[in-house]
Design a protein around this motif. Structure first.
Motif, PDB file in Angstrom:
ATOM      1  N   MET A 187       0.814  -1.217   0.000  1.00  0.00           N
ATOM      2  CA  MET A 187       0.000   0.000   0.000  1.00  0.00           C
ATOM      3  C   MET A 187       0.845   1.263   0.000  1.00  0.00           C
ATOM      4  O   MET A 187       0.350   2.348  -0.320  1.00  0.00           O
ATOM      5  N   ASN A 192      -0.955   2.577  -5.392  1.00  0.00           N
ATOM      6  CA  ASN A 192      -1.934   2.033  -4.459  1.00  0.00           C
ATOM      7  C   ASN A 192      -2.454   3.106  -3.500  1.00  0.00           C
ATOM      8  O   ASN A 192      -3.627   3.085  -3.109  1.00  0.00           O
ATOM      9  N   ALA A 199      -7.765  -0.510  -3.378  1.00  0.00           N
ATOM     10  CA  ALA A 199      -6.485  -1.179  -3.617  1.00  0.00           C
ATOM     11  C   ALA A 199      -6.115  -2.081  -2.449  1.00  0.00           C
ATOM     12  O   ALA A 199      -5.620  -3.197  -2.637  1.00  0.00           O
TER      13      ALA A 199
END
Length: 296
Positions: A187, A192, A199
């Motif tokens: 992440m 993302n 995501a």
């Protein structure tokens, strides 16, 4: 006994010092320091003596050495080894545990007879070694970006590893929820961050309720809170290392609302984004009327 001081090893203004030790031709001397130290044995075996206790460290050993722990390494003639070492002030541990709502675990970490220690599995050891090495390299090239990466890695280790029940003061097995650590790491990639929760759910391959429960149980924050923290780290790195306009930095970090970005950033760093940039940014190409250190 030698006591290492943070002011003697760290570059001014930096929160981390990274070093790779690729061989130990001699045993080290007993020492302690006024800062915390994380090390990963990425290859080989080595003896480690800490607070009077001798440990034979296997490949994948990960340990957090606390200020005033007395320790030294003893070479193993039959096994070449590589040790990745990350040093940082203890205040960073407090900040991260406070943010992840695990501050109550600090006393357990600090007061245990031996430092937090565990052994990573082969795949996780390899991945962690690559992350530390990459962030350590980034620290020397782009200090703001390297610092943001290392803060994320340290937060993951403290929250997902050393704050686990089994990891205080004794060896622990690899965490079963490695999917969470993998998702958190992924992440932090810009693509993302911009997508946010969708995501995260795709990376985790789990339902929203399961993800939320896991974040609260293991990290002490909601998924949204974690994403905002990662976005702010990314934005801070961009502000310190680029001349992108403020709305571009906010958008690239995943903030659609500029005023919301200003509010969260000021709450996290204690100053507005523009003031943060003015304080930290350095340039090799001074603008008209501006010195190379960013001051006018």
């Amino acid at each position: 006994m030698n006591r290492l001081l943070w002011r003697n090893i760290a570059q001014e203004g930096r929160d981390f010092h990274f070093c790779r030790h690729s061989s130990f031709s001699l045993s080290s001397e007993p020492h302690c320091h006024d800062f915390a130290e994380l090390f990963l044995l990425s290859r080989g075996k080595i003896g480690h003596c800490v607070n009077g206790e001798t440990q034979e460290l296997a490949e994948g050993s990960l340990a957090l050495i606390r200020p005033d722990d007395v320790h030294f390494y003893r070479k193993n003639n039959s096994s070449p080894c590589e040790l990745l070492n990350l040093a940082f002030p203890l205040k960073l541990v407090r900040e991260i545990l406070r943010f992840t709502r695990r501050l109550e675990r600090l006393n357990g970490i600090l007061n245990a007879a031996t430092p937090p220690f565990l052994v990573l599995g082969v795949e996780e050891k390899t991945q962690m070694g690559k992350l530390l090495s990459s962030a350590g390299t980034a620290l020397s090239i782009n200090p703001a970006e390297g610092t943001a990466q290392l803060r994320g890695i340290l937060a993951e280790i403290l929250s997902c590893k050393f704050c686990a029940q089994d990891a205080i003061g004794r060896p622990a097995q690899e965490e079963s929820s490695s999917w969470l650590a993998d998702a958190c790491r992924a992440m932090r990639q810009p693509q993302n961050l911009r997508k946010g929760l969708p995501a995260l759910r795709k990376l985790a391959c789990r339902g929203p309720e399961h993800i939320c429960r896991s974040f609260k149980a293991q990290l002490g924050v909601t998924p949204t809170g974690f994403i905002n923290e990662a976005r702010l780290d990314f934005a801070a790195a961009q502000l310190a290392s680029s001349d992108s306009k403020m709305h571009v930095v906010a958008r690239e970090a995943g903030f659609a609302n500029l005023s919301h970005f200003y509010h969260l950033f000021s709450a996290r760093f204690g100053m507005p984004p523009a003031a943060y940039r003015k304080k930290l940014q350095r340039t090799a190409i001074p603008l008209s009327g501006q010195r190379a250190d960013g001051k006018r």
